[in-house]
Design a protein around this motif. Structure first.
Motif, mmCIF file in Angstrom:
data_model
loop_
_atom_site.group_PDB
_atom_site.id
_atom_site.type_symbol
_atom_site.label_atom_id
_atom_site.label_comp_id
_atom_site.label_asym_id
_atom_site.label_seq_id
_atom_site.Cartn_x
_atom_site.Cartn_y
_atom_site.Cartn_z
ATOM 1 N N MET A 1 0.850 -1.196 0.000
ATOM 2 C CA MET A 1 0.000 0.000 0.000
ATOM 3 C C MET A 1 0.883 1.243 0.000
ATOM 4 O O MET A 1 1.846 1.323 0.736
ATOM 5 N N ALA A 2 0.466 2.183 -0.783
ATOM 6 C CA ALA A 2 1.155 3.474 -0.808
ATOM 7 C C ALA A 2 0.353 4.473 0.019
ATOM 8 O O ALA A 2 -0.833 4.282 0.279
ATOM 9 N N ARG A 3 1.016 5.540 0.396
ATOM 10 C CA ARG A 3 0.342 6.622 1.112
ATOM 11 C C ARG A 3 0.296 7.836 0.200
ATOM 12 O O ARG A 3 1.244 8.122 -0.521
ATOM 13 N N TRP A 4 -0.828 8.530 0.288
ATOM 14 C CA TRP A 4 -1.093 9.654 -0.593
ATOM 15 C C TRP A 4 -1.661 10.815 0.210
ATOM 16 O O TRP A 4 -2.374 10.592 1.190
ATOM 17 N N THR A 5 -1.366 12.013 -0.208
ATOM 18 C CA THR A 5 -2.012 13.197 0.339
ATOM 19 C C THR A 5 -2.796 13.839 -0.794
ATOM 20 O O THR A 5 -2.279 14.003 -1.900
ATOM 21 N N VAL A 6 -4.045 14.148 -0.505
ATOM 22 C CA VAL A 6 -4.895 14.857 -1.455
ATOM 23 C C VAL A 6 -5.130 16.249 -0.887
ATOM 24 O O VAL A 6 -5.584 16.393 0.248
ATOM 25 N N THR A 7 -4.790 17.256 -1.672
ATOM 26 C CA THR A 7 -5.022 18.637 -1.271
ATOM 27 C C THR A 7 -6.081 19.218 -2.192
ATOM 28 O O THR A 7 -5.914 19.222 -3.415
ATOM 29 N N PHE A 8 -7.180 19.641 -1.605
ATOM 30 C CA PHE A 8 -8.294 20.222 -2.357
ATOM 31 C C PHE A 8 -8.207 21.741 -2.299
ATOM 32 O O PHE A 8 -7.949 22.313 -1.235
ATOM 33 N N THR A 9 -8.453 22.386 -3.420
ATOM 34 C CA THR A 9 -8.543 23.832 -3.491
ATOM 35 C C THR A 9 -9.930 24.170 -4.007
ATOM 36 O O THR A 9 -10.315 23.721 -5.095
ATOM 37 N N ASP A 10 -10.670 24.936 -3.215
ATOM 38 C CA ASP A 10 -12.076 25.212 -3.530
ATOM 39 C C ASP A 10 -12.284 26.633 -4.016
ATOM 40 O O ASP A 10 -11.626 27.569 -3.553
ATOM 41 N N LYS A 11 -13.249 26.775 -4.898
ATOM 42 C CA LYS A 11 -13.722 28.102 -5.276
ATOM 43 C C LYS A 11 -14.636 28.599 -4.156
ATOM 44 O O LYS A 11 -15.208 27.794 -3.410
ATOM 45 N N SER B 1 -16.954 5.982 6.670
ATOM 46 C CA SER B 1 -17.098 4.607 6.185
ATOM 47 C C SER B 1 -15.889 4.126 5.383
ATOM 48 O O SER B 1 -15.857 2.970 4.968
ATOM 49 N N ARG B 2 -14.901 4.980 5.159
ATOM 50 C CA ARG B 2 -13.764 4.647 4.313
ATOM 51 C C ARG B 2 -12.496 4.494 5.154
ATOM 52 O O ARG B 2 -11.845 5.481 5.474
ATOM 53 N N PRO B 3 -12.135 3.268 5.527
ATOM 54 C CA PRO B 3 -10.947 3.081 6.366
ATOM 55 C C PRO B 3 -9.649 3.517 5.689
ATOM 56 O O PRO B 3 -8.677 3.836 6.374
ATOM 57 N N GLU B 4 -9.628 3.546 4.360
ATOM 58 C CA GLU B 4 -8.404 3.974 3.677
ATOM 59 C C GLU B 4 -8.170 5.483 3.795
ATOM 60 O O GLU B 4 -7.060 5.966 3.602
ATOM 61 N N ALA C 1 -3.690 3.662 -0.189
ATOM 62 C CA ALA C 1 -4.296 2.977 -1.332
ATOM 63 C C ALA C 1 -3.203 2.375 -2.201
ATOM 64 O O ALA C 1 -2.054 2.811 -2.166
ATOM 65 N N GLU C 2 -3.582 1.410 -3.002
ATOM 66 C CA GLU C 2 -2.631 0.756 -3.903
ATOM 67 C C GLU C 2 -2.170 1.686 -5.018
ATOM 68 O O GLU C 2 -0.991 1.743 -5.334
ATOM 69 N N THR C 3 -3.115 2.408 -5.629
ATOM 70 C CA THR C 3 -2.785 3.189 -6.813
ATOM 71 C C THR C 3 -3.397 4.585 -6.739
ATOM 72 O O THR C 3 -4.330 4.836 -5.980
ATOM 73 N N THR D 1 -5.043 17.986 -5.888
ATOM 74 C CA THR D 1 -3.696 17.518 -6.185
ATOM 75 C C THR D 1 -3.492 16.243 -5.390
ATOM 76 O O THR D 1 -3.790 16.202 -4.194
ATOM 77 N N ILE D 2 -2.998 15.209 -6.047
ATOM 78 C CA ILE D 2 -2.701 13.937 -5.387
ATOM 79 C C ILE D 2 -1.187 13.784 -5.361
ATOM 80 O O ILE D 2 -0.543 13.818 -6.409
ATOM 81 N N THR D 3 -0.632 13.609 -4.162
ATOM 82 C CA THR D 3 0.810 13.447 -3.999
ATOM 83 C C THR D 3 1.092 12.133 -3.297
ATOM 84 O O THR D 3 0.555 11.881 -2.221
ATOM 85 N N GLU D 4 1.917 11.303 -3.909
ATOM 86 C CA GLU D 4 2.361 10.071 -3.255
ATOM 87 C C GLU D 4 3.515 10.429 -2.332
ATOM 88 O O GLU D 4 4.370 11.243 -2.670
ATOM 89 N N TRP D 5 3.531 9.823 -1.146
ATOM 90 C CA TRP D 5 4.609 10.112 -0.211
ATOM 91 C C TRP D 5 5.061 8.843 0.479
ATOM 92 O O TRP D 5 4.460 7.791 0.324
ATOM 93 N N GLY D 6 6.128 8.975 1.198
ATOM 94 C CA GLY D 6 6.660 7.827 1.916
ATOM 95 C C GLY D 6 7.959 7.323 1.346
ATOM 96 O O GLY D 6 8.557 6.406 1.846
ATOM 97 N N ASN D 7 8.409 7.948 0.240
ATOM 98 C CA ASN D 7 9.723 7.603 -0.294
ATOM 99 C C ASN D 7 10.404 8.884 -0.757
ATOM 100 O O ASN D 7 9.803 9.946 -0.813
#
Length: 99
Positions: free
Chosen positions: A1-11, A33-36, A60-62, A84-90
């Motif tokens: 499993m990879a780790r990801w950060t999602v950053t939302f920018t709203d109008k 309801s979403r353990p991931e 998540a995997e991908t 923006t989706i950023t993979e992290w952990g490496n």
């Protein structure tokens, strides 16, 4: 499993979505309801500021799995919310931006 950060920018119009009580309740139920989805919350630069966005940490995997999660969220409105989706952990994080 990879780790990801999602950053939302709203109008600014995203406030209408957040103020819809049924949609807010659906969003909260969805997130719980979403353990991931390990942690999430609104972003504000100072107390009592309107929220310019939000942030999630996801396991998540991908990247596609993360994107599916975003698109299922009752708060996601494509015309009002960018992410923006950023993979992290490496050492070589991969960043992908969607408009």
């Amino acid at each position: 499993m990879a780790r990801w950060t999602v950053t939302f920018t709203d109008k600014p119009e995203m406030d209408r979505v957040r103020s819809d009580r049924k949609r807010r309740e659906a969003h909260i139920a969805f997130v719980r309801s979403r353990p991931e989805l390990q942690i999430g919350g609104a972003l504000a630069m100072r107390p009592m500021q309107d929220f310019p966005g939000a942030i999630w940490n996801v396991e998540a995997e991908t990247r596609q799995d993360v994107e599916r999660l975003i698109l299922q969220d009752p708060y996601y409105v494509a015309s009002l919310r960018r992410y923006t989706i950023t993979e992290w952990g490496n050492a070589s994080a991969v960043q992908n931006i969607l408009s």
